[in-house]
Design an enzyme around this catalytic site. Structure first.
Site, PDB file in Angstrom:
ATOM      1  N   CYS A   1       0.849  -1.198   0.000  1.00  0.00           N
ATOM      2  CA  CYS A   1       0.000   0.000   0.000  1.00  0.00           C
ATOM      3  C   CYS A   1       0.883   1.246   0.000  1.00  0.00           C
ATOM      4  CB  CYS A   1      -0.905   0.018   1.232  1.00  0.00           C
ATOM      5  SG  CYS A   1      -2.386  -1.017   1.088  1.00  0.00           S
TER       6      CYS A   1
ATOM      7  N   HIS B   1      -0.388  -8.409   0.445  1.00  0.00           N
ATOM      8  CA  HIS B   1      -1.165  -7.499  -0.405  1.00  0.00           C
ATOM      9  C   HIS B   1      -1.101  -8.170  -1.773  1.00  0.00           C
ATOM     10  CE1 HIS B   1      -2.213  -3.177  -1.793  1.00  0.00           C
ATOM     11  NE2 HIS B   1      -2.158  -3.921  -2.895  1.00  0.00           N
TER      12      HIS B   1
ATOM     13  N   HIS C   1      -0.513  -9.561  -5.168  1.00  0.00           N
ATOM     14  CA  HIS C   1       0.409  -9.135  -6.220  1.00  0.00           C
ATOM     15  C   HIS C   1       0.627 -10.262  -7.211  1.00  0.00           C
ATOM     16  CE1 HIS C   1       2.757 -10.678  -2.804  1.00  0.00           C
ATOM     17  NE2 HIS C   1       3.628 -11.137  -3.678  1.00  0.00           N
TER      18      HIS C   1
ATOM     19  N   HIS D   1       3.294 -11.620  -9.811  1.00  0.00           N
ATOM     20  CA  HIS D   1       4.665 -11.542 -10.329  1.00  0.00           C
ATOM     21  C   HIS D   1       4.630 -11.775 -11.837  1.00  0.00           C
ATOM     22  CE1 HIS D   1       6.851 -12.110  -6.384  1.00  0.00           C
ATOM     23  NE2 HIS D   1       5.711 -12.686  -6.049  1.00  0.00           N
TER      24      HIS D   1
HETATM   25  P1  5GP Z   1       5.705 -13.048  -2.328  1.00  0.00           P
HETATM   26  O1  5GP Z   1       6.554 -14.159  -1.798  1.00  0.00           O
HETATM   27  O2  5GP Z   1       4.858 -12.414  -1.251  1.00  0.00           O
HETATM   28  O3  5GP Z   1       4.924 -13.467  -3.532  1.00  0.00           O
HETATM   29  O4  5GP Z   1       6.713 -11.981  -2.897  1.00  0.00           O
HETATM   30  C1  5GP Z   1       6.952 -10.741  -2.359  1.00  0.00           C
HETATM   31  C2  5GP Z   1       7.948 -10.085  -3.300  1.00  0.00           C
HETATM   32  O5  5GP Z   1       8.047  -8.718  -2.932  1.00  0.00           O
HETATM   33  C3  5GP Z   1       9.370 -10.679  -3.211  1.00  0.00           C
HETATM   34  O6  5GP Z   1       9.741 -11.125  -4.509  1.00  0.00           O
HETATM   35  C4  5GP Z   1      10.225  -9.507  -2.743  1.00  0.00           C
HETATM   36  O7  5GP Z   1      11.479  -9.459  -3.371  1.00  0.00           O
HETATM   37  C5  5GP Z   1       9.369  -8.295  -3.098  1.00  0.00           C
HETATM   38  N1  5GP Z   1       9.534  -7.163  -2.207  1.00  0.00           N
HETATM   39  C6  5GP Z   1       9.470  -7.182  -0.839  1.00  0.00           C
HETATM   40  N2  5GP Z   1       9.654  -5.955  -0.339  1.00  0.00           N
HETATM   41  C7  5GP Z   1       9.823  -5.128  -1.405  1.00  0.00           C
HETATM   42  C8  5GP Z   1      10.048  -3.716  -1.513  1.00  0.00           C
HETATM   43  O8  5GP Z   1      10.137  -2.973  -0.544  1.00  0.00           O
HETATM   44  N3  5GP Z   1      10.170  -3.228  -2.778  1.00  0.00           N
HETATM   45  C9  5GP Z   1      10.095  -4.006  -3.878  1.00  0.00           C
HETATM   46  N4  5GP Z   1      10.234  -3.400  -5.077  1.00  0.00           N
HETATM   47  N5  5GP Z   1       9.858  -5.332  -3.807  1.00  0.00           N
HETATM   48  C10 5GP Z   1       9.737  -5.889  -2.585  1.00  0.00           C
HETATM   49 ZN    ZN Z   2      -1.833  -3.236   1.149  1.00  0.00          ZN
END
Ligand code: 5GP
Ligand code: ZN
Length: 117
Positions: A7, A97, A99, A101
């Protein structure tokens, strides 16, 4: 959501490398790219995961899917890409949140889940 890092990124409170933005969604490069092209598309609305998506989110989530191929092409994924949505504990979700990829690059990506045997 007060304490949600995505957010804050969507609201510009935490800096990020922006890929795309409109009234409903924000896209930005992953801070730890797993592949040469690795960005994420998020709704500006806080939805904690795909498990929390409801019928009222149909247009928002549908709009995200329609947007992805355009953004992927703009980022150089001319020959395909992979989309990943990690959901909940079992899915290995780290940031709660929603997302998507978007992963790509020049080489073919490895298989995702090894087959037994
Ligand atoms: P998840 O495992 O929740 O699908 O992936 C979270 C992703 O968010 C990870 O690939 C991680 O590298 C990325 N990420 C976490 N914190 C940040 C941030 O502060 N900035 C950016 N640009 N990416 C983030
Ligand atoms: Zn959020």
């Amino acid at each position: 959501m007060d304490n949600c890092i995505f957010c804050k990124i969507a609201g510009g409170e935490i800096p990020s490398e922006k890929v795309y933005e409109d009234a409903d969604v924000y896209a930005f490069h992953d801070i730890h790219p797993a592949t040469p092209v690795h960005f994420m598309l998020i709704p500006k609305l806080h939805i904690s995961s795909l498990a929390e998506v409801e019928d009222k989110h149909r247009d928002l989530v549908g709009g995200m899917m329609v947007l992805i191929p355009r953004l992927a092409r703009q980022q150089g994924c001319s020959d395909g890409f992979r989309t990943v949505i990690n959901t909940g504990r079992v899915g290995g979700q780290e940031v709660y949140h929603l997302h998507i990829h978007i992963l790509g690059g020049r080489e073919r990506l490895p298989g995702m889940i090894p087959h037994p045997g």
